[in-house]
Design a protein around this motif. Structure first.
Motif, PDB file in Angstrom:
ATOM      1  N   THR A 674       5.198  10.581   0.605  1.00  0.00           N
ATOM      2  CA  THR A 674       4.386   9.418   0.942  1.00  0.00           C
ATOM      3  C   THR A 674       2.916   9.627   0.571  1.00  0.00           C
ATOM      4  O   THR A 674       2.206   8.663   0.286  1.00  0.00           O
ATOM      5  CB  THR A 674       4.496   9.085   2.441  1.00  0.00           C
ATOM      6  N   ASP A 675       2.484  10.887   0.539  1.00  0.00           N
ATOM      7  CA  ASP A 675       1.092  11.176   0.166  1.00  0.00           C
ATOM      8  C   ASP A 675       0.858  11.081  -1.336  1.00  0.00           C
ATOM      9  O   ASP A 675      -0.160  10.540  -1.785  1.00  0.00           O
ATOM     10  CB  ASP A 675       0.698  12.590   0.615  1.00  0.00           C
ATOM     11  N   LEU A 676       1.784  11.636  -2.113  1.00  0.00           N
ATOM     12  CA  LEU A 676       1.570  11.819  -3.546  1.00  0.00           C
ATOM     13  C   LEU A 676       2.337  10.761  -4.326  1.00  0.00           C
ATOM     14  O   LEU A 676       3.520  10.914  -4.635  1.00  0.00           O
ATOM     15  CB  LEU A 676       1.994  13.224  -3.971  1.00  0.00           C
ATOM     16  N   GLU A 677       1.668   9.672  -4.676  1.00  0.00           N
ATOM     17  CA  GLU A 677       2.336   8.560  -5.349  1.00  0.00           C
ATOM     18  C   GLU A 677       2.755   8.895  -6.773  1.00  0.00           C
ATOM     19  O   GLU A 677       3.548   8.177  -7.372  1.00  0.00           O
ATOM     20  CB  GLU A 677       1.414   7.339  -5.352  1.00  0.00           C
ATOM     21  N   SER A 678       2.213   9.971  -7.328  1.00  0.00           N
ATOM     22  CA  SER A 678       2.586  10.355  -8.690  1.00  0.00           C
ATOM     23  C   SER A 678       3.875  11.157  -8.730  1.00  0.00           C
ATOM     24  O   SER A 678       4.397  11.438  -9.817  1.00  0.00           O
ATOM     25  CB  SER A 678       1.464  11.168  -9.334  1.00  0.00           C
ATOM     26  N   VAL A 679       4.414  11.538  -7.563  1.00  0.00           N
ATOM     27  CA  VAL A 679       5.667  12.303  -7.514  1.00  0.00           C
ATOM     28  C   VAL A 679       6.846  11.333  -7.486  1.00  0.00           C
ATOM     29  O   VAL A 679       6.920  10.441  -6.646  1.00  0.00           O
ATOM     30  CB  VAL A 679       5.695  13.234  -6.291  1.00  0.00           C
ATOM     31  N   GLU A 680       7.772  11.542  -8.418  1.00  0.00           N
ATOM     32  CA  GLU A 680       8.958  10.688  -8.516  1.00  0.00           C
ATOM     33  C   GLU A 680      10.136  11.266  -7.742  1.00  0.00           C
ATOM     34  O   GLU A 680      10.894  10.530  -7.109  1.00  0.00           O
ATOM     35  CB  GLU A 680       9.344  10.510  -9.986  1.00  0.00           C
ATOM     36  N   SER A 681      10.325  12.584  -7.797  1.00  0.00           N
ATOM     37  CA  SER A 681      11.454  13.195  -7.088  1.00  0.00           C
ATOM     38  C   SER A 681      11.147  14.652  -6.781  1.00  0.00           C
ATOM     39  O   SER A 681      10.270  15.271  -7.402  1.00  0.00           O
ATOM     40  CB  SER A 681      12.744  13.097  -7.910  1.00  0.00           C
ATOM     41  N   ILE A 682      11.872  15.186  -5.811  1.00  0.00           N
ATOM     42  CA  ILE A 682      11.771  16.585  -5.395  1.00  0.00           C
ATOM     43  C   ILE A 682      13.184  17.121  -5.223  1.00  0.00           C
ATOM     44  O   ILE A 682      14.057  16.430  -4.679  1.00  0.00           O
ATOM     45  CB  ILE A 682      11.034  16.736  -4.049  1.00  0.00           C
ATOM     46  N   ASP A 683      13.419  18.345  -5.669  1.00  0.00           N
ATOM     47  CA  ASP A 683      14.645  19.081  -5.343  1.00  0.00           C
ATOM     48  C   ASP A 683      14.243  20.443  -4.800  1.00  0.00           C
ATOM     49  O   ASP A 683      13.601  21.225  -5.501  1.00  0.00           O
ATOM     50  CB  ASP A 683      15.513  19.302  -6.585  1.00  0.00           C
TER      51      ASP A 683
END
Length: 893
Positions: A674-683
Motif C-alpha cells: 500500500t505504501d509503494l505504488e510502483s511495486v506490482e507484485s511480491i514473492d
C-alpha cells in the motif's frame, strides 16, 4: 461514493415515461402499463413525439412541455435520442432517470458519435443520476413504483434484490412470485454507466424498508467503491452475494507464483468476506440465506443439535453437517439424563436426538426445552417426518411458540409433500426459518456460521504487532529509482531483500557477486555453508534452469557451482546473467516452508497471498488471498484458512511455530504494497517458520512498468500515516493521528474517563459503558468516508477525539469533539477541531456542521472562535453550528 439524488429515483413523486406507447410488444407500452397497473400514487406523464394519447392520457412531446418537473424520467426511446432527452431532463430540473434503452454500441458506430459519453456529459453537467442503460428497470413495490418492462406485479417485502443481469431479473421475479417472496426494491443495473453496484448498496444500506440485500454480481469496475459501500451496509443488515464467472478465463501471469495463484474469483471471494457479507452460489441459496439470516436470532457458537422423529433424516442431516465442516453438539451426561426423563426408553441417547416416530408435539417441546437450555448446544434443527400419529402442521403450530421464545436459534425441516408445506408456513408465520430437506437446512446453518464469522472479522479488535521494527518506505526509493532508470521490471534478489528489510521483514544475509571468483570471496566473508543463486531478469523461477545450488562448504565449491550456473544460463535461450546471489545457508530442521506474496488485481488493486510454499506451491494448492491493509487479526484469519496452519500449530515432537511472527510478516508485506505504488507484485518464497521465528530465504519484487500508468488503488483505504503529527502540549508532547482499530482498549478507557455531563454533551443522553460493537464502529472507520483524529500522550492514553462523517456527496461533513474530562480547558479541543477543519479543507469538504447543546457553552464558544455560524436553538435545546469552507475558493467548490 455518492447516493446523491437516488432518493428521487427510488421514491419519486412524479414520473415521465419517454417512449410511452400503445404499440403492442413495445418496451414503452410495457413500462407505462406497469406503472399504471401498480397504482403509483403520483403523477405519470407519457412523452412521445409520435402519439397524442396513450392509455387514455394526454401525451407530451418534450420534457419542457410537462406541467411539472418530474422527479424521475424513464427512457425507452432509440439510443440516438437518449443523450438529448438526458440533456432536456437535466435542463428542466429532473435529477434522476432510468434508461431502459439498449443497443448503444451499435448506434454509436452507425452515427459516429459516442452516445454513452454524451449521456454522461449531459447528466454530469446537470447533476442528474441515471440507472442503466440496457436494464430491465426499477421496482419499489411498497410505493407502487414499477418502472420496468418485467412481467407480473411483485408484492412488497423486506428484501432488496440487485442484479447486473437483465435476463436473470425476470427469471427471479417469476421464481419469487411462485414462492410469494416480496421485495422492498428490485433493481436491474444494466451497464452501470452512472449508478452502479456501490451506489445502490450504499442507498439500500440505510433504507429502513430493506431488511436484507441480495446481489447478483458479474463484474465490478471500482473495487474501493464496492468495498466501502458493502462494509458500511453489512454492519446494518445482511448482504448476500452471488458472484458469477467463477471459472477464470484467459492467461494468468506465470512470472510470479502469487500472480498465478491469486485468481480473479478468489479475489472476489476475499473481498466479499472482508466486507462482512456472505457469498452463496445459486439463486435459491441467495433467498434461502436471506430468509435464514433475517429470521434467526443472533447467537454465538456453531454446535448444532438435531432433534428428529426419524433416524434416517437425522443421519442425513448429520452427514451434511460434518461434510460441510460443521460441528455436531456433544451432549453431556446431565443433558442426556434430563432427556431420559421425558423421552421413551429406546430413544437414541445421543445427537441426533431421535425421539422415535410416534412422537407427538409435546415430546418435541419437552426435548427442545432441554436442548436450548444446554450449554453444549448453540442451535437446534428440528426435523419432522409426517406420521399418522403426529401430522407436520400440528407439530409445527404447537412447537412454534416455544421455538420463537428460545434463547438460541431454532429452525425446522419438514419432510413430505403438502403437509410439509403447511408446517413450513406455520413456522414462517412465527417468523421462524424452515426448510423442506435436511440438505437445505444444514446448508443454511453452515452459511449462517460463515456469515457470522465474516461479521466477527469485520469488527474484531486486532492485537498490536509483536515486533517493533520500523517500516521505512523512504529508504527504498533509491533502489526502485535505479531499477526504473535501468529499465528493469524486477529487482535483484539482493535489492528485494533490502526492500523487505526496510519494512522489518527478517531476511537471510545475502550479497551479490558479479563473477564466480567474487562469489567465492563473498561466501568466505558470510561464512560457510552458503547457497548460490542465479541473478537474471529473464529467468522467473531459478530452479527451472538449475539456478540454485545449496549447502556449499568451500570457496572451490562456490566457484565451481557459479561456473555451472553460468553454463546452464547460456543454454537457456537469450537469458542474461547479471551475477549471483550468495546467501547464508539456513538449516532449520523443523521449519515449515511458506509463501507470502502480493499481486495487483485489475479491480481490487493490491491483493495478499499466504500458504504452503516451496517449489511445488502451485501443485500443493494450499493458499488463500486477502485484501490489504492487514492487521494482526486479519493476518491470523488468512493463516487459519490454510491447511498448513495445522502444521504451524505443532504436533508430536514438533513445537509450534511463531505464528504471530508469520502474521507480522503478512502485515508488513501488506503495508509495503500500500505504501509503494510502483511495486506490482511480491514473492517471499520460501519463508521459513518455526519456534525460533521466521526468515525469508528468497524474495522477488516486480515493479510496475513506467508506461503502465498508475496502479489500481487498494480496495480498502489504507491507514493515512501521513496525517500523524507531534505537537507540544502542556509540559510534554502529544501525537495527533488518525484512529486505528488497535485503539479500542484505549478508547474504552477514554470513554470511562468522561464525566456524565461530557457524555451528555457528546451523545445527547446517558450512555453506559459501550459494547464492543459500538467501540469497533468508533475505531474501525472507513477513511474513505470518515475521519477520527485522536490525541495520544507518551503513556499511549487517548486524551481526546475529533471525528467527521461525510455525506454521500463528500461535500458536507458533521463533526463531534470530546476531550478527557480531567484536562478540559487546556486547548486540546481547539487543536483537534482545527486539525479536523484543515483535513476537511484538503479533502474537498465544503461545509462542516455540528449539533451542539445550548448548555455546552465551551463548545459553542470554540466553534464561534473558529468561524462557525451559530444557528437558532431548536425545541430540544440544540444549536447547529456551520462552517462554510467553500467561501473564498477561486473555483467555488
Amino acid at each position: 461514493m455518492s447516493i446523491r439524488h437516488l432518493e428521487r429515483m427510488f421514491r419519486p413523486r412524479s414520473i415521465a415515461v419517454f417512449g410511452a406507447s400503445d404499440r403492442p410488444g413495445s418496451v414503452g407500452r410495457a413500462v407505462f402499463s406497469n406503472l399504471l397497473e401498480c397504482d403509483f400514487p403520483g403523477s405519470i406523464y407519457p412523452v412521445n413525439l409520435h402519439h397524442r394519447e396513450v392509455a387514455g392520457r394526454t401525451v407530451f412531446r418534450k420534457a419542457k412541455d410537462l406541467p411539472e418537473v418530474p422527479d424521475l424520467g424513464v427512457i425507452c426511446t432509440p439510443p440516438i435520442t437518449v443523450p438529448g432527452i438526458i440533456e432536456n431532463l437535466g435542463a428542466v430540473g429532473t435529477r434522476a432517470a432510468v434508461v431502459i434503452t439498449a443497443g448503444f454500441d451499435e448506434a454509436s458506430e452507425v452515427s459516429g458519435r459516442d452516445l454513452e459519453s454524451e449521456m454522461l456529459e449531459h447528466a454530469g453537467r446537470h447533476g442528474l443520476r441515471f440507472l442503466g442503460p440496457n436494464c430491465v428497470g426499477l421496482m419499489v413495490p411498497g410505493s407502487g413504483l414499477n418502472a420496468s418492462f418485467a412481467p407480473g406485479r411483485p408484492v412488497p417485502g423486506r428484501v432488496a434484490f440487485v442484479t447486473q443481469s437483465g435476463a436473470l431479473a425476470t427469471t427471479v421475479l417469476d421464481w419469487a412470485a411462485e414462492r410469494e417472496i416480496g421485495f422492498s426494491s428490485f433493481v436491474s443495473l444494466g451497464n452501470c454507466l452512472d449508478v452502479d453496484i456501490g451506489d445502490v448498496i450504499d442507498y439500500l444500506g440505510s433504507d429502513a424498508r430493506t431488511r436484507s440485500i441480495l446481489l447478483y454480481m458479474e463484474a465490478l469496475k471500482d473495487g474501493r467503491k464496492f468495498m466501502s459501500a458493502s462494509r458500511a451496509a453489512s454492519r446494518n443488515k445482511p448482504l448476500v452475494v452471488v458472484k458469477s464467472g467463477r471459472v477464470p478465463e484467459g492467461a494468468r501471469a506465470a512470472a510470479s507464483h502469487t500472480g498465478a495463484l491469486a485468481g480473479r474469483d478468489e479475489v472476489y471471494a476475499a473481498a466479499i468476506r472482508r466486507a462482512g457479507a456472505l457469498r452463496v452460489y445459486g439463486i435459491e441459496d441467495l433467498f434461502r440465506a436471506a430468509e435464514f439470516l433475517a429470521r434467526v436470532r443472533p447467537h454465538e457458537g456453531n454446535r448444532l443439535a438435531i432433534l428428529t422423529n426419524g433416524g434416517g433424516p437425522g443421519i442425513l442431516a448429520t452427514d451434511e453437517l460434518v461434510l460441510g465442516g460443521g460441528q455436531l453438539a456433544e451432549l453431556d451426561e446431565a443433558t442426556l439424563d434430563k432427556l431420559d426423563k421425558v423421552l421413551p426408553h429406546n430413544w437414541s441417547r445421543g445427537n441426533p436426538v431421535d425421539i422415535i416416530g410416534d412422537a407427538p408435539a409435546g415430546r418435541y417441546i419437552e426435548a427442545l426445552k432441554i436442548l436450548v437450555a444446554s450449554e453444549e448446544v448453540d442451535a437446534v434443527l428440528v426435523v419432522h417426518a409426517p406420521t399418522a400419529l403426529a401430522d407436520s402442521r400440528t407439530v409445527a403450530e404447537e412447537l412454534a411458540p416455544v421455538a420463537a421464545a428460545a434463547p438460541k436459534p431454532v429452525f425446522g425441516c419438514w419432510l413430505g409433500g403438502a403437509s410439509a408445506r403447511e408446517a413450513y408456513e406455520a413456522f414462517a408465520a412465527a417468523d421462524l426459518p424452515g426448510f423442506l430437506s435436511p440438505a437445505d437446512a444444514v446448508a443454511a446453518f453452515l452459511a449462517l456460521q460463515e456469515y457470522r464469522a465474516n461479521q466477527v472479522a469485520l469488527m474484531e479488535t486486532p492485537s498490536e504487532m509483536p515486533t517493533s521494527a520500523v517500516m521505512d518506505p523512504d529508504s527504498v526509493t533509491v533502489i526502485i529509482e535505479r531499477a526504473h532508470d535501468e529499465g528493469r521490471r524486477w529487482l535483484s534478489e539482493v535489492e528485494a531483500k533490502c526492500v523487505l528489510s526496510s519494512y522489518g521483514i527478517p531476511v537471510v544475509k545475502t550479497r551479490q557477486a558479479g563473477s564466480p571468483e567474487e562469489a567465492a570471496t563473498l561466501a568466505t566473508e558470510i561464512g560457510f555453508p552458503v547457497a548460490l543463486k542465479v541473478i537474471s531478469p529473464d529467468i522467473s523461477h531459478k530452479s527451472d534452469v538449475g539456478g540454485v545450488v545449496l549447502d556449499l562448504e568451500s570457496e572451490h565449491a562456490v566457484r565451481e557451482a557459479a561456473e555451472g550456473i553460468a553454463r546452464r544460463v547460456a543454454m537457456h535461450g537469450n537469458a542474461r546473467l547479471d551475477g549471483f546471489s550468495v546467501q547464508q545457508m539456513v538449516r532449520r530442521a523443523h521449519s515449515a516452508e511458506l509463501i507470502v506474496g502480493a499481486s495487483t488485481d485489475p479491480v481490487f488493486g493490491p491483493v495478499m497471498l499466504f500458504g504452503s510454499g516451496g517449489t511445488a506451491v502451485e501443485v500443493v494448492g494450499d493458499t488463500v488471498v486477502g485484501l490489504p491493509p492487514l492487521n494482526m487479526s486479519l493476518a491470523r484469519q488468512m493463516v487459519d484458512r490454510t491447511r498448513v496452519a495445522k502444521l504451524l500449530a505443532g504436533f508430536r515432537h514438533r513445537p509450534a511455530a511463531r505464528i504471530d511472527l508469520v502474521c507480522d510478516v503478512l502485515v508488513r508485506a501488506a503495508r509495503l504494497m500500500t505504501d509503494l505504488e510502483s511495486v506490482e507484485s511480491i514473492d517471499i518464497n520460501p519463508l521459513l517458520a518455526d519456534d525460533d521465528g521466521v526468515v525469508a530465504l528468497d524474495a522477488r519484487i516486480e515493479l510496475r512498468p513506467a508506461e503502465g500508468g498508475p496502479r489500481r488503488r487498494p480496495a480498502i483505504a489504507p491507514y493515512p500515516t501521513h496525517l500523524a503529527e507531534s505537537l507540544p502540549f502542556g509540559d510534554g508532547e502529544i501525537t495527533i493521528r488518525p484512529i486505528r482499530p488497535e485503539d479500542e482498549p484505549a478508547h474504552r478507557d477514554f470513554f470511562n474517563s468522561l464525566e456524565a455531563e461530557d457524555v451528555r454533551f457528546r451523545f445527547f443522553g446517558v450512555i453506559r459503558e459501550p459494547e464492543h460493537s459500538q467501540l469497533a464502529r468508533f475505531t474501525q472507520i472507513d477513511y474513505e468516508r470518515e475521519m477520527a483524529f485522536i490525541a495520544v500522550d507518551d503513556a499511549r492514553r487517548t486524551l481526546g477525539v475529533a471525528r467527521i462523517a461525510k455525506d454521500s456527496s463528500g461535500h458536507r461533513a458533521e463533526f463531534a469533539v470530546v476531550v478527557r474530562s480531567d484536562i478540559k480547558g487546556r486547548g486540546l479541543g481547539r487543536i483537534l477541531l482545527q486539525k479536523l477543519i484543515d483535513h476537511c479543507r484538503e479533502t474537498g469538504v465544503r461545509e462542516v456542521v455540528g449539533q451542539v447543546l445550548q448548555r455546552n457553552t465551551r463548545m459553542l464558544g470554540l466553534a464561534e472562535d473558529l468561524g462557525f455560524r451559530l444557528g437558532p436553538i431548536d425545541e430540544d435545546g440544540i444549536r447547529e453550528v456551520v462552517l462554510d469552507l467553500a467561501e473564498g475558493r477561486e473555483d467555488g467548490g
